[in-house]
Design a protein around this motif. Sequence first.
Motif, mmCIF file in Angstrom:
data_model
loop_
_atom_site.group_PDB
_atom_site.id
_atom_site.type_symbol
_atom_site.label_atom_id
_atom_site.label_comp_id
_atom_site.label_asym_id
_atom_site.label_seq_id
_atom_site.Cartn_x
_atom_site.Cartn_y
_atom_site.Cartn_z
ATOM 1 N N PHE A 80 -9.553 -13.674 15.289
ATOM 2 C CA PHE A 80 -9.518 -12.553 14.353
ATOM 3 C C PHE A 80 -8.268 -12.620 13.480
ATOM 4 C CE2 PHE A 80 -8.586 -8.304 12.904
ATOM 5 C CZ PHE A 80 -9.819 -7.736 12.626
ATOM 6 N N MET A 81 -7.128 -12.884 14.091
ATOM 7 C CA MET A 81 -5.866 -12.919 13.355
ATOM 8 C C MET A 81 -5.856 -14.018 12.294
ATOM 9 S SD MET A 81 -3.170 -12.172 16.481
ATOM 10 C CE MET A 81 -1.707 -12.313 15.461
ATOM 11 N N LYS A 82 -6.528 -15.122 12.588
ATOM 12 C CA LYS A 82 -6.581 -16.224 11.637
ATOM 13 C C LYS A 82 -7.633 -15.986 10.553
ATOM 14 C CE LYS A 82 -5.050 -19.718 14.973
ATOM 15 N NZ LYS A 82 -3.778 -20.015 14.295
ATOM 16 N N ARG A 83 -8.671 -15.228 10.883
ATOM 17 C CA ARG A 83 -9.791 -15.024 9.962
ATOM 18 C C ARG A 83 -9.467 -14.019 8.851
ATOM 19 N NH1 ARG A 83 -15.561 -15.009 10.432
ATOM 20 N NH2 ARG A 83 -16.402 -14.084 8.521
ATOM 21 N N PHE B 134 -5.355 1.464 7.208
ATOM 22 C CA PHE B 134 -4.790 2.348 8.223
ATOM 23 C C PHE B 134 -3.410 2.838 7.811
ATOM 24 C CE2 PHE B 134 -7.424 -0.504 10.955
ATOM 25 C CZ PHE B 134 -8.233 0.464 11.550
ATOM 26 N N SER B 135 -3.097 4.050 8.210
ATOM 27 C CA SER B 135 -1.709 4.487 8.296
ATOM 28 C C SER B 135 -1.167 3.904 9.601
ATOM 29 C CB SER B 135 -1.636 6.022 8.337
ATOM 30 O OG SER B 135 -0.452 6.435 9.001
ATOM 31 N N TRP B 136 -0.147 3.057 9.503
ATOM 32 C CA TRP B 136 0.335 2.405 10.718
ATOM 33 C C TRP B 136 0.864 3.413 11.733
ATOM 34 C CZ3 TRP B 136 -0.334 -1.277 13.812
ATOM 35 C CH2 TRP B 136 0.591 -1.540 14.833
ATOM 36 N N ARG B 137 1.552 4.451 11.249
ATOM 37 C CA ARG B 137 2.095 5.443 12.177
ATOM 38 C C ARG B 137 0.982 6.083 12.994
ATOM 39 N NH1 ARG B 137 3.668 10.932 12.543
ATOM 40 N NH2 ARG B 137 2.832 11.518 10.513
ATOM 41 N N HIS B 138 -0.124 6.387 12.354
ATOM 42 C CA HIS B 138 -1.214 7.037 13.062
ATOM 43 C C HIS B 138 -2.029 6.050 13.892
ATOM 44 C CE1 HIS B 138 -0.133 10.037 10.008
ATOM 45 N NE2 HIS B 138 -0.566 10.909 10.882
ATOM 46 N N VAL C 267 4.397 -6.281 7.579
ATOM 47 C CA VAL C 267 3.429 -6.421 8.667
ATOM 48 C C VAL C 267 3.917 -7.498 9.628
ATOM 49 C CG1 VAL C 267 1.046 -6.926 9.280
ATOM 50 C CG2 VAL C 267 1.547 -5.710 7.152
ATOM 51 N N THR C 268 4.174 -7.115 10.863
ATOM 52 C CA THR C 268 4.685 -8.047 11.872
ATOM 53 C C THR C 268 3.543 -8.646 12.686
ATOM 54 O OG1 THR C 268 4.898 -6.348 13.575
ATOM 55 C CG2 THR C 268 6.758 -6.625 12.045
ATOM 56 N N ASP C 269 3.866 -9.689 13.430
ATOM 57 C CA ASP C 269 2.872 -10.291 14.320
ATOM 58 C C ASP C 269 2.408 -9.294 15.376
ATOM 59 O OD1 ASP C 269 2.956 -12.689 12.953
ATOM 60 O OD2 ASP C 269 4.335 -13.653 14.364
ATOM 61 N N GLU C 270 3.301 -8.424 15.817
ATOM 62 C CA GLU C 270 2.926 -7.422 16.818
ATOM 63 C C GLU C 270 1.886 -6.459 16.249
ATOM 64 O OE1 GLU C 270 4.990 -3.695 19.188
ATOM 65 O OE2 GLU C 270 6.166 -5.525 18.872
ATOM 66 N N MET C 271 2.055 -6.055 14.994
ATOM 67 C CA MET C 271 1.068 -5.183 14.352
ATOM 68 C C MET C 271 -0.286 -5.881 14.278
ATOM 69 S SD MET C 271 3.194 -3.651 11.125
ATOM 70 C CE MET C 271 4.621 -2.593 11.320
ATOM 71 N N LYS C 272 -0.268 -7.131 13.834
ATOM 72 C CA LYS C 272 -1.513 -7.898 13.731
ATOM 73 C C LYS C 272 -2.193 -8.003 15.091
ATOM 74 C CE LYS C 272 0.202 -10.865 9.978
ATOM 75 N NZ LYS C 272 0.508 -12.264 9.594
ATOM 76 N N LEU C 273 -1.397 -8.215 16.116
ATOM 77 C CA LEU C 273 -1.939 -8.377 17.465
ATOM 78 C C LEU C 273 -2.610 -7.092 17.947
ATOM 79 C CD1 LEU C 273 -2.081 -10.339 19.917
ATOM 80 C CD2 LEU C 273 0.023 -9.269 20.733
ATOM 81 N N ASN D 11 -12.518 -8.388 4.632
ATOM 82 C CA ASN D 11 -11.711 -9.611 4.730
ATOM 83 C C ASN D 11 -10.216 -9.324 4.775
ATOM 84 O OD1 ASN D 11 -10.958 -9.222 1.925
ATOM 85 N ND2 ASN D 11 -12.959 -10.077 1.404
ATOM 86 N N VAL D 12 -9.858 -8.051 4.699
ATOM 87 C CA VAL D 12 -8.442 -7.710 4.718
ATOM 88 C C VAL D 12 -8.227 -6.393 5.438
ATOM 89 C CG1 VAL D 12 -8.588 -6.540 2.472
ATOM 90 C CG2 VAL D 12 -6.374 -7.398 3.268
ATOM 91 N N VAL D 13 -7.114 -6.311 6.168
ATOM 92 C CA VAL D 13 -6.665 -5.066 6.786
ATOM 93 C C VAL D 13 -5.402 -4.635 6.055
ATOM 94 C CG1 VAL D 13 -5.834 -3.947 8.888
ATOM 95 C CG2 VAL D 13 -7.619 -5.701 9.030
ATOM 96 N N VAL D 14 -5.444 -3.445 5.464
ATOM 97 C CA VAL D 14 -4.316 -2.928 4.679
ATOM 98 C C VAL D 14 -3.605 -1.852 5.480
ATOM 99 C CG1 VAL D 14 -3.629 -1.807 2.523
ATOM 100 C CG2 VAL D 14 -5.563 -3.405 2.530
ATOM 101 N N LEU D 15 -2.291 -1.962 5.552
ATOM 102 C CA LEU D 15 -1.493 -1.018 6.334
ATOM 103 C C LEU D 15 -0.493 -0.287 5.442
ATOM 104 C CD1 LEU D 15 -0.664 -3.223 9.454
ATOM 105 C CD2 LEU D 15 -2.481 -1.533 9.221
ATOM 106 N N TYR D 16 -0.473 1.026 5.558
ATOM 107 C CA TYR D 16 0.536 1.867 4.922
ATOM 108 C C TYR D 16 1.471 2.387 6.006
ATOM 109 C CZ TYR D 16 -2.111 2.056 0.530
ATOM 110 O OH TYR D 16 -2.748 1.730 -0.652
ATOM 111 N N PRO D 17 2.704 2.695 5.674
ATOM 112 C CA PRO D 17 3.623 3.213 6.695
ATOM 113 C C PRO D 17 3.156 4.541 7.289
ATOM 114 C CG PRO D 17 4.814 2.588 4.700
ATOM 115 C CD PRO D 17 3.355 2.535 4.368
#
Length: 274
Positions: A85-88, A158-162, A99-105, A127-133
């Motif tokens: 998934f992380m590579k796709r 996603f809102s990363w905080r939530h 965006v850190t590897d931990e977030m992706k994981l 094809n993309v995951v978008v993250l806001y703070p």
Amino acid sequence: MIPTSQIIVFVFLGLMVTALVFYLSAKSAESAYLLAFRKPAVVHFYPVKRTLPPYAGILLENEFRFYRELSDEHKAYFQHRVSTFMKRYKFIGRDGLDVTDEMKLKISATWVILTFGLRHYLTDLFNVVVLYPDVYRSAMAGSYNFAEFNVPAGAVVFSWRHFEAGLDFSANSVNLGLHEFSHVLHTGAMSKNFGAAGDMYADMYAKIIAYILVDENLIEIVNANYFRHYAYKNEREFVAVALEYFFETPEEFSQKLPVLYDMVATMVNYKKAA
């Protein structure tokens, strides 16, 4: 004497016909198996399994009970799917978020939990995951959102905080990742995007909706005082919330609403190991 070039063409056509017959036979056999046993014949088959670095395995153990309770064999399957998934898919941060590897994981693991019972667990719906703070203004909805599945853009947002707060389900009874990804799964299953398991999802979704539309069943569900109120907004939100609770509090779900629990388990082809 038949020219060599024609022999090659005949052999090639023969192989193509054989492959087509084999494929159609396999599809027919799978459909028969699905009808008989209400689950796909094969879920996990990886000739070469991808692995994650040691830190990732430790994080999964610490952060995800679902992973922690898997057998060693299924943990290897889980890691393969997370790595794939992380590579796709692409991960993009907005409003200055790195965006850190931990977030992706964590995001990848959430998707894998939801689809672990499906053989076809990847999709072209996004094809993309978008993250806001934090909470962001959605161009699609014209409002401030915590998360959304933007179908035209092929993006899950996603809102990363939530999202991160949702990983501690006990704190607010909301797993934002599971909830929003369930809408992706629903859209894909209804559009034949997840193979035989997707067909089972669609079939059980219809059965679940029919079940909750029976007054006595709905009264039982409401009186159980188990799901949060948002579940009763509409049918799709009910199932999305049910999937959150299915993976977060399976024991309580199965005790309070055993019939519905079994239906959801069949829908995603997953039952917690004893």
